[in-house]
Design a protein around this motif. Structure first.
Motif, PDB file in Angstrom:
ATOM      1  N   ARG A   1       0.863  -1.190   0.000  1.00 58.62           N
ATOM      2  CA  ARG A   1       0.000   0.000   0.000  1.00 58.62           C
ATOM      3  C   ARG A   1       0.894   1.233   0.000  1.00 58.62           C
ATOM      4  NH1 ARG A   1      -3.909   0.315   4.884  1.00 58.62           N
ATOM      5  NH2 ARG A   1      -5.316  -0.917   3.578  1.00 58.62           N
ATOM      6  N   MET A   2       0.498   2.231  -0.798  1.00 56.94           N
ATOM      7  CA  MET A   2       1.231   3.496  -0.876  1.00 56.94           C
ATOM      8  C   MET A   2       0.223   4.634  -0.851  1.00 56.94           C
ATOM      9  SD  MET A   2       4.216   4.971  -1.412  1.00 56.94           S
ATOM     10  CE  MET A   2       4.666   6.639  -1.759  1.00 56.94           C
ATOM     11  N   PRO A   3       0.303   5.530   0.151  1.00 57.73           N
ATOM     12  CA  PRO A   3      -0.615   6.678   0.165  1.00 57.73           C
ATOM     13  C   PRO A   3      -0.277   7.645  -0.975  1.00 57.73           C
ATOM     14  CG  PRO A   3       1.008   6.861   1.928  1.00 57.73           C
ATOM     15  CD  PRO A   3       1.222   5.536   1.270  1.00 57.73           C
ATOM     16  N   LEU A   4      -1.313   8.272  -1.519  1.00 60.33           N
ATOM     17  CA  LEU A   4      -1.094   9.197  -2.630  1.00 60.33           C
ATOM     18  C   LEU A   4      -1.143  10.659  -2.204  1.00 60.33           C
ATOM     19  CD1 LEU A   4      -3.026   7.380  -5.503  1.00 60.33           C
ATOM     20  CD2 LEU A   4      -0.609   7.244  -4.872  1.00 60.33           C
ATOM     21  N   ASN A   5      -1.835  10.975  -1.106  1.00 55.53           N
ATOM     22  CA  ASN A   5      -1.850  12.364  -0.629  1.00 55.53           C
ATOM     23  C   ASN A   5      -0.429  12.803  -0.305  1.00 55.53           C
ATOM     24  OD1 ASN A   5      -4.577  12.766  -0.887  1.00 55.53           O
ATOM     25  ND2 ASN A   5      -5.054  12.374   1.261  1.00 55.53           N
ATOM     26  N   GLY A   6      -0.035  13.942  -0.844  1.00 56.25           N
ATOM     27  CA  GLY A   6       1.308  14.474  -0.593  1.00 56.25           C
ATOM     28  C   GLY A   6       2.380  13.876  -1.474  1.00 56.25           C
ATOM     29  N   ASN A   7       2.056  12.888  -2.279  1.00 57.79           N
ATOM     30  CA  ASN A   7       3.036  12.273  -3.167  1.00 57.79           C
ATOM     31  C   ASN A   7       3.070  13.066  -4.473  1.00 57.79           C
ATOM     32  OD1 ASN A   7       4.224  10.615  -5.225  1.00 57.79           O
ATOM     33  ND2 ASN A   7       3.890   8.817  -3.962  1.00 57.79           N
ATOM     34  N   PRO A   8       4.227  13.593  -4.858  1.00 58.04           N
ATOM     35  CA  PRO A   8       4.301  14.384  -6.095  1.00 58.04           C
ATOM     36  C   PRO A   8       3.977  13.568  -7.351  1.00 58.04           C
ATOM     37  CG  PRO A   8       6.493  14.045  -5.167  1.00 58.04           C
ATOM     38  CD  PRO A   8       5.506  13.517  -4.169  1.00 58.04           C
ATOM     39  N   ASN A   9       4.013  12.243  -7.237  1.00 61.29           N
ATOM     40  CA  ASN A   9       3.705  11.370  -8.368  1.00 61.29           C
ATOM     41  C   ASN A   9       2.291  10.804  -8.304  1.00 61.29           C
ATOM     42  OD1 ASN A   9       6.407  11.304  -9.663  1.00 61.29           O
ATOM     43  ND2 ASN A   9       6.980  10.472  -7.679  1.00 61.29           N
ATOM     44  N   ALA A  10       1.446  11.353  -7.438  1.00 61.17           N
ATOM     45  CA  ALA A  10       0.101  10.798  -7.223  1.00 61.17           C
ATOM     46  C   ALA A  10      -0.708  10.753  -8.510  1.00 61.17           C
ATOM     47  CB  ALA A  10      -0.632  11.615  -6.160  1.00 61.17           C
ATOM     48  N   GLU A  11      -0.682  11.823  -9.284  1.00 65.75           N
ATOM     49  CA  GLU A  11      -1.482  11.853 -10.515  1.00 65.75           C
ATOM     50  C   GLU A  11      -0.986  10.815 -11.518  1.00 65.75           C
ATOM     51  OE1 GLU A  11      -2.931  14.959 -13.993  1.00 65.75           O
ATOM     52  OE2 GLU A  11      -1.972  15.740 -12.188  1.00 65.75           O
ATOM     53  N   LEU A  12       0.325  10.687 -11.643  1.00 61.68           N
ATOM     54  CA  LEU A  12       0.901   9.677 -12.543  1.00 61.68           C
ATOM     55  C   LEU A  12       0.490   8.272 -12.102  1.00 61.68           C
ATOM     56  CD1 LEU A  12       2.788   8.738 -14.821  1.00 61.68           C
ATOM     57  CD2 LEU A  12       4.694   8.950 -13.183  1.00 61.68           C
ATOM     58  N   ILE A  13       0.608   7.994 -10.806  1.00 62.63           N
ATOM     59  CA  ILE A  13       0.233   6.668 -10.289  1.00 62.63           C
ATOM     60  C   ILE A  13      -1.254   6.415 -10.534  1.00 62.63           C
ATOM     61  CG2 ILE A  13      -0.006   5.257  -8.206  1.00 62.63           C
ATOM     62  CD1 ILE A  13       2.454   6.828  -7.090  1.00 62.63           C
ATOM     63  N   ALA A  14      -2.091   7.372 -10.174  1.00 63.11           N
ATOM     64  CA  ALA A  14      -3.536   7.199 -10.327  1.00 63.11           C
ATOM     65  C   ALA A  14      -3.911   6.989 -11.793  1.00 63.11           C
ATOM     66  CB  ALA A  14      -4.275   8.402  -9.754  1.00 63.11           C
ATOM     67  N   ASN A  15      -3.305   7.760 -12.695  1.00 63.52           N
ATOM     68  CA  ASN A  15      -3.624   7.623 -14.115  1.00 63.52           C
ATOM     69  C   ASN A  15      -3.138   6.304 -14.690  1.00 63.52           C
ATOM     70  OD1 ASN A  15      -4.927  10.075 -14.239  1.00 63.52           O
ATOM     71  ND2 ASN A  15      -3.132  11.194 -14.949  1.00 63.52           N
ATOM     72  N   THR A  16      -1.929   5.907 -14.352  1.00 65.77           N
ATOM     73  CA  THR A  16      -1.360   4.690 -14.939  1.00 65.77           C
ATOM     74  C   THR A  16      -2.047   3.434 -14.405  1.00 65.77           C
ATOM     75  OG1 THR A  16       0.719   3.680 -15.623  1.00 65.77           O
ATOM     76  CG2 THR A  16       0.588   4.322 -13.354  1.00 65.77           C
ATOM     77  N   VAL A  17      -2.452   3.445 -13.142  1.00 64.80           N
ATOM     78  CA  VAL A  17      -3.176   2.299 -12.578  1.00 64.80           C
ATOM     79  C   VAL A  17      -4.651   2.364 -12.973  1.00 64.80           C
ATOM     80  CG1 VAL A  17      -3.933   1.179 -10.433  1.00 64.80           C
ATOM     81  CG2 VAL A  17      -1.569   1.952 -10.670  1.00 64.80           C
TER      82      VAL A  17
END
Length: 185
Positions: free
Chosen positions: A72-88
Motif C-alpha cells: 500500500r502506498m498513500p497518494l496524498n502528498g506524493n508528487p507522483n500521485a497523478e501519474l500513479i492514479a492515471n497509470t493504474v
C-alpha cells in the motif's frame, strides 16, 4: 477520494512462474525478514530506476499473508500521485511485479525444467507493470476510508479479494484484446 492509496498484491506465494528463462517458485513467507528491515524499498514503474514513484521512506508499506505480499502506498502528498492514479486507473500498469534477490533457494529439476524454489528473498523494489510474471497480482486505487487502516487486516478482507478478482478479469480481457490486435496487425 479523501485518502487515496494504491494497494494490491505485489507477489503471490506458492505459484510457479517463468522468469529469465527459468521457472521460479516463491514459498510462503519468503519476504518476512526483509519487509521490516531498515533498507528502503522502492515503488517503480516497469522496474526502471529512473521511474521511482515512492518508497518506504514516503509511506510505502508491506504486509505478509499466507497468500502473498500485499503493498500500500498513500497518494496524498506524493508528487507522483497523478501519474500513479492515471497509470493504474487506466489499466496501463494495473499489475505488480517485484525485484528480488534470492537469499535461500534450491534448484530442482521438475519435468525437465530447472525450478528455483525460493524460501527466503530480499525485496528490493516492487513495480507497477502492464503484465506481471506472477499471475493475479494487481494494483488498485482506492480510498483508505473505505478500507481497513491495517494493511495486514485489509489484505485478508472480502473487499481486497473482490478487488483482486475484478482487476484480474480486466487484465485477462486486456491480454486477449492485445493478442487479437497482434493477430490483426
Amino acid at each position: 477520494m479523501k485518502r487515496p492509496v494504491v494497494q494490491g498484491w505485489a507477489c503471490l506465494y506458492d505459484q510457479a512462474f517463468a522468469h529469465g528463462g527459468r521457472v521460479v517458485y516463491i514459498k510462503s513467507g519468503a519476504f518476512i525478514s526483509t519487509i521490516h528491515n531498515s533498507s528502503a524499498k522502492r515503488l517503480l514503474l516497469d522496474h526502471a530506476d529512473g521511474l521511482e514513484v515512492g518508497s518506504t521512506n514516503t509511506g510505502l508499506e508491506f504486509a505478509n499473508a499466507l497468500k502473498g505480499l500485499a503493498f500500500r502506498m498513500p497518494l496524498n502528498g506524493n508528487p507522483n500521485a497523478e501519474l500513479i492514479a492515471n497509470t493504474v486507473g487506466t489499466d496501463q500498469r494495473a499489475c505488480v511485479s517485484v525485484g528480488i534477490k534470492f537469499q535461500d533457494f534450491e534448484t530442482r529439476e521438475i519435468h525437465g525444467e530447472q525450478v528455483d524454489i525460493v524460501s527466503k528473498a530480499e525485496l528490493l523494489e516492487c513495480s507497477l507493470v502492464q503484465y506481471g510474471a506472477v499471475a493475479d497480482t494487481y494494483a488498485r486505487i482506492c480510498d483508505l476510508g473505505d478500507s481497513d487502516e491495517s494493511l495486514w487486516s485489509a489484505c485478508r478482507s472480502n473487499s481486497f479479494i473482490l478487488d483482486q478478482h475484478v482487476a484480474n478479469l480486466r487484465t485477462r480481457g486486456r491480454r486477449i484484446v492485445d493478442g487479437l490486435r497482434k493477430l490483426l496487425d
